[in-house]
Scaffold this motif. Structure first.
Motif, short mmCIF file in Angstrom:
data_model
loop_
_atom_site.label_atom_id
_atom_site.label_comp_id
_atom_site.label_asym_id
_atom_site.label_seq_id
_atom_site.Cartn_x
_atom_site.Cartn_y
_atom_site.Cartn_z
N SER A 289 0.85 -1.19 0.00
CA SER A 289 0.00 0.00 0.00
C SER A 289 0.88 1.24 0.00
O SER A 289 1.85 1.32 0.76
CB SER A 289 -0.89 0.03 1.25
N SER A 290 0.55 2.18 -0.86
CA SER A 290 1.26 3.47 -0.90
C SER A 290 0.46 4.47 -0.08
O SER A 290 -0.68 4.79 -0.42
CB SER A 290 1.38 3.95 -2.35
N VAL A 291 1.05 4.94 1.00
CA VAL A 291 0.37 5.85 1.92
C VAL A 291 0.98 7.24 1.77
O VAL A 291 2.19 7.41 1.89
CB VAL A 291 0.51 5.37 3.38
N GLU A 292 0.14 8.23 1.51
CA GLU A 292 0.59 9.61 1.38
C GLU A 292 -0.25 10.51 2.26
O GLU A 292 -1.48 10.44 2.22
CB GLU A 292 0.49 10.07 -0.09
N ASN A 293 0.44 11.30 3.06
CA ASN A 293 -0.24 12.22 3.97
C ASN A 293 -1.23 11.49 4.88
O ASN A 293 -2.32 11.97 5.17
CB ASN A 293 -0.97 13.32 3.17
N GLY A 294 -0.83 10.27 5.31
CA GLY A 294 -1.61 9.52 6.28
C GLY A 294 -2.74 8.68 5.73
O GLY A 294 -3.53 8.12 6.50
N LYS A 295 -2.84 8.54 4.39
CA LYS A 295 -3.97 7.81 3.82
C LYS A 295 -3.51 6.93 2.65
O LYS A 295 -2.70 7.37 1.82
CB LYS A 295 -5.04 8.79 3.34
N THR A 296 -4.04 5.71 2.58
CA THR A 296 -3.72 4.81 1.48
C THR A 296 -4.30 5.37 0.18
O THR A 296 -5.51 5.63 0.10
CB THR A 296 -4.29 3.40 1.73
N ARG A 297 -3.44 5.52 -0.84
CA ARG A 297 -3.89 6.10 -2.10
C ARG A 297 -3.65 5.17 -3.30
O ARG A 297 -4.05 5.49 -4.42
CB ARG A 297 -3.20 7.45 -2.32
N PHE A 298 -3.03 4.03 -3.03
CA PHE A 298 -2.82 3.05 -4.10
C PHE A 298 -2.42 1.74 -3.46
O PHE A 298 -1.68 1.71 -2.47
CB PHE A 298 -1.72 3.53 -5.06
N MET A 299 -2.91 0.62 -4.01
CA MET A 299 -2.51 -0.70 -3.50
C MET A 299 -2.38 -1.67 -4.67
O MET A 299 -3.17 -1.64 -5.61
CB MET A 299 -3.54 -1.24 -2.51
N VAL A 300 -1.36 -2.50 -4.59
CA VAL A 300 -1.16 -3.53 -5.60
C VAL A 300 -0.97 -4.87 -4.91
O VAL A 300 -0.35 -4.95 -3.84
CB VAL A 300 0.06 -3.19 -6.50
N GLU A 301 -1.55 -5.91 -5.49
CA GLU A 301 -1.41 -7.28 -4.98
C GLU A 301 -0.83 -8.16 -6.08
O GLU A 301 -1.31 -8.14 -7.22
CB GLU A 301 -2.76 -7.84 -4.56
N HIS A 302 0.19 -8.95 -5.73
CA HIS A 302 0.77 -9.91 -6.66
C HIS A 302 0.74 -11.30 -6.03
O HIS A 302 1.04 -11.46 -4.84
CB HIS A 302 2.23 -9.55 -6.97
N PHE A 303 0.37 -12.29 -6.83
CA PHE A 303 0.57 -13.68 -6.43
C PHE A 303 1.87 -14.10 -7.10
O PHE A 303 1.97 -14.15 -8.33
CB PHE A 303 -0.59 -14.57 -6.90
#
Length: 403
Positions: A148-162
């Motif tokens: 999860s990419s967190v900016e200014n205290g909030k998640t703004r992007f998430m990536v999941e890989h198997f």
């Protein structure tokens, strides 16, 4: 024998074969929660059938989910966690229980009266026996990796890989090969866009003290606690890096080392570049059927300072020139294949680029049918924050963004 009898017998045999096949191919999902005697949930406990290399770990709420086949029902389910006695129960007996609850008994360890070696000596022997104590032959780890990419205290992007990871264990300095078998991303609402130079799973390996080939002499070691794991007394040893600048935050590593085997069951890492920037990471290992340790779970959060352009500051109504950002990572090992003939790395990664920049064809059926572990607090928090930004569910984001 008459023709009618032959036909009847033929269909009878086919029916029996189909029943047998369905019985043994039928999947059963074990679910439950692991507690201590006071009613507190136990996170990251190892749950599974070690002799068959089938297992999982509880999430940070102590909840687990494990998919087994009908042929596993007579096997023994084993639950292990640092500081507790190992719990065993036949799989079928667990399924027959009305309340899917497992209570682990604390294993009280008192080593005060025992003459022990110096902490540094335990670490030195643990590192020397690393190859012997871990799965150090060619194997494939299949794992779920999230960032999860967190900016200014909030998640703004998430990536999941198997991922399919070809590895020789922590005695090797790096992963031999990685493949992105499946992938999915959320909508992207970042404004800083900080990138990592390689896939995040490589960094997971690079910052693991066992893979760094650390020297025990570079640290001041102290014994800070005593505990146990699977019947063995365990020493908790913390090493503080020597020659650090004087500041409140110290860089240290913590090893959970078995007194008899010198196995390292858990590692905690803490590093600080400043009061606002730093890294915290955890690695948890469990035993396989050959009594070798394999990685079970990893999480880390890296915090850093990100500069923001004046234009973006005005647009986002930010007062400071810099913001505190972070990457929250989580890796859950779902299974391990050490049969060389069955090793199969799909979509091998050769590029050196950020985990969010890989474009792998989205397969919704895979994510629908795979038996994923229960959602962790990390994952729930990221989902909640992402959904609050867009006002749509994460599932709808997956459908819209991934092609």
């Amino acid at each position: 024998m008459s023709l009618i009898k032959k036909i009847s017998l033929h269909f009878f045999c086919i029916t029996i074969c189909l029943i047998s096949f369905n019985t043994f191919s039928q999947k059963t999902t074990l679910k439950g929660t692991v507690y201590d005697e006071l009613g507190n949930t136990i996170p990251y406990a190892a749950v599974g059938i070690p002799k068959k290399q089938k297992g999982t770990a509880t999430n940070d709420d102590g909840v687990f989910s494990l998919e087994l086949s009908a042929e596993d029902l007579q096997d023994s389910l084993q639950v292990s966690s640092i500081g507790f006695k190992t719990y065993k129960i036949k799989v079928q007996n667990y399924l027959d229980k009305k309340i899917k609850k497992i209570v682990l008994i604390e294993n009280v360890v008192t080593l005060a009266t025992i003459t022990l070696e110096k902490p540094k000596s335990y670490v030195k022997k643990a590192l020397k026996k690393l190859k012997k104590n871990t799965l150090s032959t060619k194997h494939q780890s299949n794992l779920l990796y999230r960032r999860s990419s967190v900016e200014n205290g909030k998640t703004r992007f998430m990536v999941e890989h198997f991922l399919n990871v070809l590895d020789y264990g922590p005695s090797d300095t790096r992963f031999d090969e990685i493949g992105i078998a499946e992938s999915r991303k959320s909508a992207d609402y970042r404004f800083a866009f900080k990138k990592q130079p390689v896939h995040a799973v490589h960094i997971m390996g690079q910052i693991n003290p066992l893979r760094q080939r650390i020297y025990e002499s570079d640290y001041n070691w102290e014994r800070i606690d005593d505990t146990s794991y699977d019947g063995e007394d365990v020493l908790v040893l913390r090493g503080i890096k020597k020659n650090q600048k004087r500041n409140k935050q110290k860089n240290w590593i913590k090893f959970y080392v078995g007194m008899d085997t010198y196995k390292i069951y858990k590692i905690d890492v803490s590093r600080y570049a400043s009061a606002k920037a730093g890294l915290k990471a955890t690695y948890i290992y469990k035993k396989n059927r050959d009594n070798k340790l394999v990685l079970s779970y990893h999480n880390r959060e890296a915090r850093f300072i990100t500069p923001i352009s004046e234009q973006k500051r005005k647009l986002l109504k930010l007062k400071n020139k810099n913001i505190v950002s972070s990457y929250r990572h989580e890796a859950i090992v779902l299974d391990i294949e050490n049969n060389k003939k069955k090793i199969n790395i799909k979509n091998t990664v050769y590029d050196k680029k950020d985990i969010g920049d890989y474009n792998v064809k989205y397969n919704p059926e895979f994510w629908k049918n795979i038996s994923l572990p229960p959602a962790t607090k990390f994952y729930k928090r990221s989902v909640k924050e992402l959904e609050s930004i867009y006002g749509v569910s994460l599932e709808e984001q997956f459908k819209a963004v991934n092609k």
